[in-house]
Motif scaffolding. Structure first.
Motif, PDB file in Angstrom:
ATOM      1  N   THR A   3       0.855  -1.178   0.000  1.00 32.13           N
ATOM      2  CA  THR A   3       0.000   0.000   0.000  1.00 32.13           C
ATOM      3  C   THR A   3       0.890   1.227   0.000  1.00 32.13           C
ATOM      4  O   THR A   3       1.815   1.317   0.782  1.00 32.13           O
ATOM      5  CB  THR A   3      -0.919   0.027   1.245  1.00 32.13           C
ATOM      6  N   THR A   4       0.641   2.104  -0.924  1.00 31.99           N
ATOM      7  CA  THR A   4       1.362   3.361  -0.981  1.00 31.99           C
ATOM      8  C   THR A   4       0.383   4.432  -0.580  1.00 31.99           C
ATOM      9  O   THR A   4      -0.542   4.729  -1.317  1.00 31.99           O
ATOM     10  CB  THR A   4       1.887   3.615  -2.400  1.00 31.99           C
ATOM     11  N   ASP A   5       0.598   4.967   0.601  1.00 28.25           N
ATOM     12  CA  ASP A   5      -0.372   5.863   1.190  1.00 28.25           C
ATOM     13  C   ASP A   5      -1.716   5.142   1.187  1.00 28.25           C
ATOM     14  O   ASP A   5      -1.890   4.182   1.901  1.00 28.25           O
ATOM     15  CB  ASP A   5      -0.391   7.217   0.498  1.00 28.25           C
ATOM     16  N   ARG A   6      -2.627   5.521   0.313  1.00 29.13           N
ATOM     17  CA  ARG A   6      -3.936   4.878   0.358  1.00 29.13           C
ATOM     18  C   ARG A   6      -4.226   3.999  -0.841  1.00 29.13           C
ATOM     19  O   ARG A   6      -5.260   3.367  -0.883  1.00 29.13           O
ATOM     20  CB  ARG A   6      -5.008   5.944   0.492  1.00 29.13           C
ATOM     21  N   VAL A   7      -3.355   3.959  -1.827  1.00 23.08           N
ATOM     22  CA  VAL A   7      -3.585   3.120  -3.000  1.00 23.08           C
ATOM     23  C   VAL A   7      -3.063   1.713  -2.708  1.00 23.08           C
ATOM     24  O   VAL A   7      -1.950   1.534  -2.227  1.00 23.08           O
ATOM     25  CB  VAL A   7      -2.878   3.696  -4.253  1.00 23.08           C
ATOM     26  N   ARG A   8      -3.892   0.704  -2.988  1.00 17.74           N
ATOM     27  CA  ARG A   8      -3.504  -0.696  -2.767  1.00 17.74           C
ATOM     28  C   ARG A   8      -2.941  -1.267  -4.064  1.00 17.74           C
ATOM     29  O   ARG A   8      -3.597  -1.248  -5.097  1.00 17.74           O
ATOM     30  CB  ARG A   8      -4.717  -1.504  -2.328  1.00 17.74           C
ATOM     31  N   PHE A   9      -1.708  -1.759  -3.999  1.00 20.63           N
ATOM     32  CA  PHE A   9      -1.068  -2.452  -5.118  1.00 20.63           C
ATOM     33  C   PHE A   9      -1.052  -3.928  -4.770  1.00 20.63           C
ATOM     34  O   PHE A   9      -0.422  -4.331  -3.812  1.00 20.63           O
ATOM     35  CB  PHE A   9       0.381  -1.978  -5.308  1.00 20.63           C
ATOM     36  N   ASP A  10      -1.737  -4.751  -5.561  1.00 22.29           N
ATOM     37  CA  ASP A  10      -1.783  -6.193  -5.316  1.00 22.29           C
ATOM     38  C   ASP A  10      -1.138  -6.907  -6.500  1.00 22.29           C
ATOM     39  O   ASP A  10      -1.700  -6.956  -7.594  1.00 22.29           O
ATOM     40  CB  ASP A  10      -3.229  -6.638  -5.139  1.00 22.29           C
ATOM     41  N   SER A  11       0.046  -7.473  -6.264  1.00 27.27           N
ATOM     42  CA  SER A  11       0.752  -8.212  -7.316  1.00 27.27           C
ATOM     43  C   SER A  11       0.735  -9.710  -7.044  1.00 27.27           C
ATOM     44  O   SER A  11       1.531 -10.443  -7.613  1.00 27.27           O
ATOM     45  CB  SER A  11       2.195  -7.700  -7.442  1.00 27.27           C
ATOM     46  N   SER A  12      -0.176 -10.165  -6.206  1.00 25.53           N
ATOM     47  CA  SER A  12      -0.228 -11.579  -5.825  1.00 25.53           C
ATOM     48  C   SER A  12      -0.580 -12.488  -7.006  1.00 25.53           C
ATOM     49  O   SER A  12      -0.322 -13.688  -6.950  1.00 25.53           O
ATOM     50  CB  SER A  12      -1.229 -11.795  -4.684  1.00 25.53           C
ATOM     51  N   ARG A  13      -1.171 -11.934  -8.065  1.00 24.38           N
ATOM     52  CA  ARG A  13      -1.507 -12.727  -9.256  1.00 24.38           C
ATOM     53  C   ARG A  13      -0.675 -12.264 -10.456  1.00 24.38           C
ATOM     54  O   ARG A  13      -1.145 -12.253 -11.574  1.00 24.38           O
ATOM     55  CB  ARG A  13      -3.001 -12.628  -9.555  1.00 24.38           C
ATOM     56  N   TRP A  14       0.569 -11.883 -10.189  1.00 28.79           N
ATOM     57  CA  TRP A  14       1.477 -11.397 -11.238  1.00 28.79           C
ATOM     58  C   TRP A  14       1.478 -12.364 -12.403  1.00 28.79           C
ATOM     59  O   TRP A  14       1.492 -13.565 -12.168  1.00 28.79           O
ATOM     60  CB  TRP A  14       2.876 -11.254 -10.630  1.00 28.79           C
ATOM     61  N   PRO A  15       1.329 -11.916 -13.611  1.00 26.87           N
ATOM     62  CA  PRO A  15       1.551 -10.587 -14.157  1.00 26.87           C
ATOM     63  C   PRO A  15       0.335  -9.670 -14.151  1.00 26.87           C
ATOM     64  O   PRO A  15       0.280  -8.709 -14.908  1.00 26.87           O
ATOM     65  CB  PRO A  15       2.011 -10.877 -15.582  1.00 26.87           C
ATOM     66  N   LEU A  16      -0.632  -9.963 -13.283  1.00 25.15           N
ATOM     67  CA  LEU A  16      -1.747  -9.050 -13.091  1.00 25.15           C
ATOM     68  C   LEU A  16      -1.410  -8.156 -11.906  1.00 25.15           C
ATOM     69  O   LEU A  16      -1.092  -8.646 -10.819  1.00 25.15           O
ATOM     70  CB  LEU A  16      -3.042  -9.825 -12.810  1.00 25.15           C
ATOM     71  N   LEU A  17      -1.461  -6.873 -12.117  1.00 30.65           N
ATOM     72  CA  LEU A  17      -1.252  -5.905 -11.048  1.00 30.65           C
ATOM     73  C   LEU A  17      -2.572  -5.184 -10.829  1.00 30.65           C
ATOM     74  O   LEU A  17      -3.057  -4.475 -11.719  1.00 30.65           O
ATOM     75  CB  LEU A  17      -0.147  -4.911 -11.425  1.00 30.65           C
TER      76      LEU A  17
END
Length: 136
Positions: A3-17
């Motif tokens: 999490t960058t400040d309030r934006v959630r980055f989920d790369s658990s299904r990479w190559p889907l971000l």
């Protein structure tokens, strides 16, 4: 997932971000988001897909400074966007917001395929169809 400040980055299904926005961002939060997204693009060694959830944003409001910063970021990262992003699905609940985004993209097209969806399920189906092209 980060999490960058309030934006959630989920790369658990990479190559889907997957990117989740909880609401409108302050200029500082938006800048942190752009920095983190740039880092993800730089580390990508294969084509990736973006799934951007904007359903919690009640209005598409960026001040002039944020719009200018976004344009500068796109120009700086255009090669990475072209080379490393197979496509981007953007989820917007509001039909007016989807229409506004389509109009913006018609005038200022991105160097990759961008589609808008009204539900997460629609966007997930689209992404599932593209994952084999992304190497997964």
């Amino acid at each position: 997932m980060s999490t960058t400040d309030r934006v959630r980055f989920d790369s658990s299904r990479w190559p889907l971000l997957s990117l989740g926005f909880p609401g409108a961002l302050s200029p500082e939060e938006y800048e942190a988001f752009l920095v983190t997204l740039g880092e993800h693009l730089e580390r990508a060694e294969q084509k990736l897909l973006l799934l951007i959830d904007l359903r919690q944003i009640s209005r598409m409001s960026m001040d002039q400074e944020q719009r200018q910063r976004q344009l500068a970021w796109f120009k700086t990262h255009e090669a990475h966007l072209r080379e490393r992003i197979l496509g981007a699905g953007i989820i917007l609940s509001s039909p007016l917001a989807r229409l506004a985004l389509r109009a913006i993209l018609a005038v200022l097209p991105l160097p990759t395929s961008v589609l808008t969806f009204s539900t997460l399920e629609e966007a997930e189906r689209w992404v599932a169809g593209l994952l084999p092209q992304a190497g997964r």
